[in-house]
Each structure stands twice: as C-alpha cells, then as structure tokens.
Design a protein around this motif. Structure first.
Motif, mmCIF file in Angstrom:
data_model
loop_
_atom_site.group_PDB
_atom_site.id
_atom_site.type_symbol
_atom_site.label_atom_id
_atom_site.label_comp_id
_atom_site.label_asym_id
_atom_site.label_seq_id
_atom_site.Cartn_x
_atom_site.Cartn_y
_atom_site.Cartn_z
ATOM 1 N N VAL A 80 0.812 -1.213 0.000
ATOM 2 C CA VAL A 80 0.000 0.000 0.000
ATOM 3 C C VAL A 80 0.846 1.264 0.000
ATOM 4 O O VAL A 80 0.521 2.242 -0.665
ATOM 5 N N ARG A 81 1.943 1.262 0.723
ATOM 6 C CA ARG A 81 2.702 2.486 0.974
ATOM 7 C C ARG A 81 3.460 2.971 -0.260
ATOM 8 O O ARG A 81 3.972 2.182 -1.039
ATOM 9 N N PHE A 82 3.503 4.290 -0.443
ATOM 10 C CA PHE A 82 4.395 4.870 -1.443
ATOM 11 C C PHE A 82 5.025 6.136 -0.881
ATOM 12 O O PHE A 82 4.514 6.741 0.051
ATOM 13 N N ASP A 83 6.166 6.505 -1.459
ATOM 14 C CA ASP A 83 6.937 7.646 -0.961
ATOM 15 C C ASP A 83 6.246 8.962 -1.310
ATOM 16 O O ASP A 83 5.596 9.095 -2.343
ATOM 17 N N LEU A 84 6.436 9.945 -0.422
ATOM 18 C CA LEU A 84 5.929 11.293 -0.638
ATOM 19 C C LEU A 84 7.097 12.269 -0.667
ATOM 20 O O LEU A 84 8.153 12.009 -0.078
ATOM 21 N N PRO A 85 6.934 13.395 -1.331
ATOM 22 C CA PRO A 85 8.004 14.398 -1.322
ATOM 23 C C PRO A 85 8.142 15.028 0.063
ATOM 24 O O PRO A 85 7.179 15.076 0.834
ATOM 25 N N THR A 86 9.323 15.504 0.366
ATOM 26 C CA THR A 86 9.540 16.197 1.634
ATOM 27 C C THR A 86 8.737 17.493 1.643
ATOM 28 O O THR A 86 8.801 18.263 0.680
ATOM 29 N N PRO A 87 7.943 17.753 2.676
ATOM 30 C CA PRO A 87 7.091 18.954 2.682
ATOM 31 C C PRO A 87 7.908 20.231 2.764
ATOM 32 O O PRO A 87 9.009 20.262 3.312
ATOM 33 N N ASP A 88 7.323 21.275 2.218
ATOM 34 C CA ASP A 88 7.983 22.572 2.202
ATOM 35 C C ASP A 88 7.596 23.369 3.449
ATOM 36 O O ASP A 88 7.032 24.460 3.368
ATOM 37 N N VAL A 89 7.887 22.798 4.618
ATOM 38 C CA VAL A 89 7.615 23.460 5.896
ATOM 39 C C VAL A 89 8.812 23.246 6.804
ATOM 40 O O VAL A 89 9.678 22.411 6.536
ATOM 41 N N ASP A 90 8.847 23.997 7.897
ATOM 42 C CA ASP A 90 9.891 23.822 8.896
ATOM 43 C C ASP A 90 9.560 22.578 9.719
ATOM 44 O O ASP A 90 8.581 22.559 10.466
ATOM 45 N N VAL A 91 10.350 21.535 9.572
ATOM 46 C CA VAL A 91 10.086 20.260 10.240
ATOM 47 C C VAL A 91 10.762 20.253 11.604
ATOM 48 O O VAL A 91 11.972 20.429 11.708
ATOM 49 N N ILE A 92 9.970 20.024 12.646
ATOM 50 C CA ILE A 92 10.517 19.947 14.000
ATOM 51 C C ILE A 92 10.995 18.539 14.296
ATOM 52 O O ILE A 92 12.080 18.330 14.842
ATOM 53 N N VAL A 93 10.172 17.544 13.964
ATOM 54 C CA VAL A 93 10.524 16.137 14.168
ATOM 55 C C VAL A 93 10.335 15.411 12.836
ATOM 56 O O VAL A 93 9.202 15.254 12.377
ATOM 57 N N ALA A 94 11.410 14.981 12.240
ATOM 58 C CA ALA A 94 11.329 14.282 10.961
ATOM 59 C C ALA A 94 10.919 12.832 11.179
ATOM 60 O O ALA A 94 11.075 12.284 12.280
ATOM 61 N N PRO A 95 10.383 12.171 10.151
ATOM 62 C CA PRO A 95 10.073 10.739 10.284
ATOM 63 C C PRO A 95 11.322 9.948 10.635
ATOM 64 O O PRO A 95 12.441 10.330 10.270
ATOM 65 N N ALA A 96 11.143 8.843 11.351
ATOM 66 C CA ALA A 96 12.289 8.049 11.799
ATOM 67 C C ALA A 96 13.149 7.599 10.629
ATOM 68 O O ALA A 96 14.377 7.569 10.723
ATOM 69 N N SER A 97 12.519 7.243 9.521
ATOM 70 C CA SER A 97 13.259 6.778 8.349
ATOM 71 C C SER A 97 13.790 7.930 7.511
ATOM 72 O O SER A 97 14.578 7.706 6.589
ATOM 73 N N GLY A 98 13.334 9.139 7.797
ATOM 74 C CA GLY A 98 13.705 10.287 6.996
ATOM 75 C C GLY A 98 12.891 10.427 5.733
ATOM 76 O O GLY A 98 13.097 11.367 4.958
ATOM 77 N N VAL A 99 11.935 9.503 5.503
ATOM 78 C CA VAL A 99 11.115 9.501 4.296
ATOM 79 C C VAL A 99 9.651 9.617 4.693
ATOM 80 O O VAL A 99 9.209 8.980 5.660
ATOM 81 N N TYR A 100 8.893 10.415 3.941
ATOM 82 C CA TYR A 100 7.461 10.561 4.183
ATOM 83 C C TYR A 100 6.707 9.533 3.336
ATOM 84 O O TYR A 100 7.054 9.291 2.180
ATOM 85 N N TYR A 101 5.678 8.924 3.948
ATOM 86 C CA TYR A 101 4.933 7.869 3.260
ATOM 87 C C TYR A 101 3.433 8.138 3.295
ATOM 88 O O TYR A 101 2.927 8.845 4.169
ATOM 89 N N PHE A 102 2.754 7.547 2.326
ATOM 90 C CA PHE A 102 1.299 7.457 2.331
ATOM 91 C C PHE A 102 0.930 5.983 2.239
ATOM 92 O O PHE A 102 1.294 5.324 1.267
ATOM 93 N N PRO A 103 0.222 5.433 3.247
ATOM 94 C CA PRO A 103 -0.171 6.061 4.514
ATOM 95 C C PRO A 103 1.015 6.245 5.446
ATOM 96 O O PRO A 103 2.036 5.583 5.279
ATOM 97 N N ALA A 104 0.864 7.129 6.421
ATOM 98 C CA ALA A 104 1.931 7.394 7.376
ATOM 99 C C ALA A 104 2.204 6.127 8.194
ATOM 100 O O ALA A 104 1.332 5.639 8.901
ATOM 101 N N SER A 105 3.404 5.613 8.085
ATOM 102 C CA SER A 105 3.720 4.299 8.657
ATOM 103 C C SER A 105 3.562 4.249 10.170
ATOM 104 O O SER A 105 2.993 3.301 10.720
ATOM 105 N N GLY A 106 4.077 5.265 10.875
ATOM 106 C CA GLY A 106 3.999 5.261 12.323
ATOM 107 C C GLY A 106 2.573 5.288 12.831
ATOM 108 O O GLY A 106 2.208 4.546 13.752
ATOM 109 N N VAL A 107 1.744 6.117 12.217
ATOM 110 C CA VAL A 107 0.346 6.215 12.630
ATOM 111 C C VAL A 107 -0.392 4.926 12.283
ATOM 112 O O VAL A 107 -1.243 4.457 13.044
ATOM 113 N N ALA A 108 -0.076 4.331 11.149
ATOM 114 C CA ALA A 108 -0.721 3.074 10.762
ATOM 115 C C ALA A 108 -0.416 1.968 11.767
ATOM 116 O O ALA A 108 -1.311 1.232 12.200
#
Length: 203
Positions: A80-108
């Motif tokens: 199900v999961r696929f990679d997402l681009p890094t958001p254009d915002v100031d990130v305080i806590v990045a994902p553990a893997s450094g990669v953004y996913y859909f669906p969000a792996s940690g929340v899933a």
C-alpha cells in the motif's frame, strides 16, 4: 494519489495551516503525543498488550493479534505504501526513516495496535464502543500532532487511522468473533461450564 502528490501534495495547504499553531505548549504536547507513533512507543504498547493477553491466557486473541501485526505491517510496507516528497515546511521532528509515506507508517502501526487492544481487551457492548471511540480520538490527536511537528502529511496520517482500525476490526471479526471468543474478566473466563445438577450429580 501518488501522481497527485508528485505534482502538488493534496494536503500541503492543510499541513501549512497546522504548522501555524506552534505555540510552545502546543509543540510540547504534540511531541508527547507523537511519541506513541514512534517505533519505541508502538513496541511498548504491543508488549503491554501481549503481557495482558498472556496473563489472562487469551491465546486465541494473542495469536490473532500477532498475526494482524505481522500481516498489516507487511501490507503497509510492501503493497500500500508509497513515498511522498519532503514537505515545504519547517520540520521539528522528521520521520524516523527520513522519508514521508502514504499512509503514514507510524500512525498506521499505532492504530492497528490500538484497534487490537480494543478488540482483545475490552468486553463487547457499550464498554467496547466507548473504548473504540476513545482510541479513535486518541489516534486522530496523534495524527494531528505529527502534522503540527511536520512529521507526516495530514491526509496520509488520517488515512492510516482509517486503515489501521478497519483492518483490526475485520481481522478480529473474522478470526476471533465476540460471540465465539468473548472477552470476559469474570472468574473462569470463557471456559465451558458443565452443569452438575440433577442426574449428573447423582451419577
């Protein structure tokens, strides 16, 4: 969805809006909530769930729970999961893997865990319904917190909430239905009762 995110993330504006609420207390609360979506937080919840199921000897629920975790984690990672681009915002806590996913792996992973906890620990009926609502609200708060921190895209996190709880309910409804494997904390649990009155007592 993958095509849309590659060109312009559908929820980029929503993520920008969430990051606008970064008062000090909001960030602190978001970091505390976000911990439950980390590998450590999920592991703690899963170990606690396994210990309770072992103590109460709910082997069927334990087997279904472990199977649901293995299948779901593999499903999210490989199918199900696929990679997402890094958001254009100031990130305080990045994902553990450094990669953004859909669906969000940690929340899933968190929501399949919460769903399994409700299905395997809470007796069926009004109590379970209330526990399910509380678990969903908590998962949504974690999803919003990770959006505030820039850890996950909002839609990716909310879809993970839907996917996790739905999967837990389908798996437990199929493999450990309440009418066959009820959750009970009365003495003797769900063991069969043999009536020894009347002719049986005389025999």
């Amino acid at each position: 969805l993958g095509y849309a995110y590659e060109n312009r993330p559908l929820d980029a504006a929503m993520l920008d809006w969430l990051t606008g609420f970064r008062a000090a207390w909001v960030v602190n609360l978001s970091e505390a909530l976000s911990w439950f979506g980390t590998a450590t937080g999920i592991l703690v919840l899963r170990l606690a769930l396994a210990i309770v199921l072992i103590v109460f000897r709910r082997w069927r629920h334990l087997a279904v729970t472990l199977g649901a975790f293995v299948i779901f984690d593999a499903l999210v990672v490989s199918l199900v999961r696929f990679d997402l681009p890094t958001p254009d915002v100031d990130v305080i806590v990045a994902p553990a893997s450094g990669v953004y996913y859909f669906p969000a792996s940690g929340v899933a992973s968190l929501t399949i865990t919460l769903g399994a906890m409700v299905a395997s620990l809470v007796p069926a009926g009004r109590t379970r319904a209330r526990a399910l609502v509380a678990a969903i609200v908590f998962a949504v708060l974690v999803a919003v917190a990770r959006g505030v921190l820039g850890t996950a895209y909002p839609l990716a996190a909310l879809y993970a909430v839907l996917l996790g709880f739905t999967t837990a309910w389908v798996v437990f409804g199929w493999l450990a239905p309440s009418n066959s494997f009820p959750v009970s904390y009365t003495r003797g649990g769900n063991a069969a009762h043999l009536d020894l009155a009347g002719a049986r007592a005389q025999a």
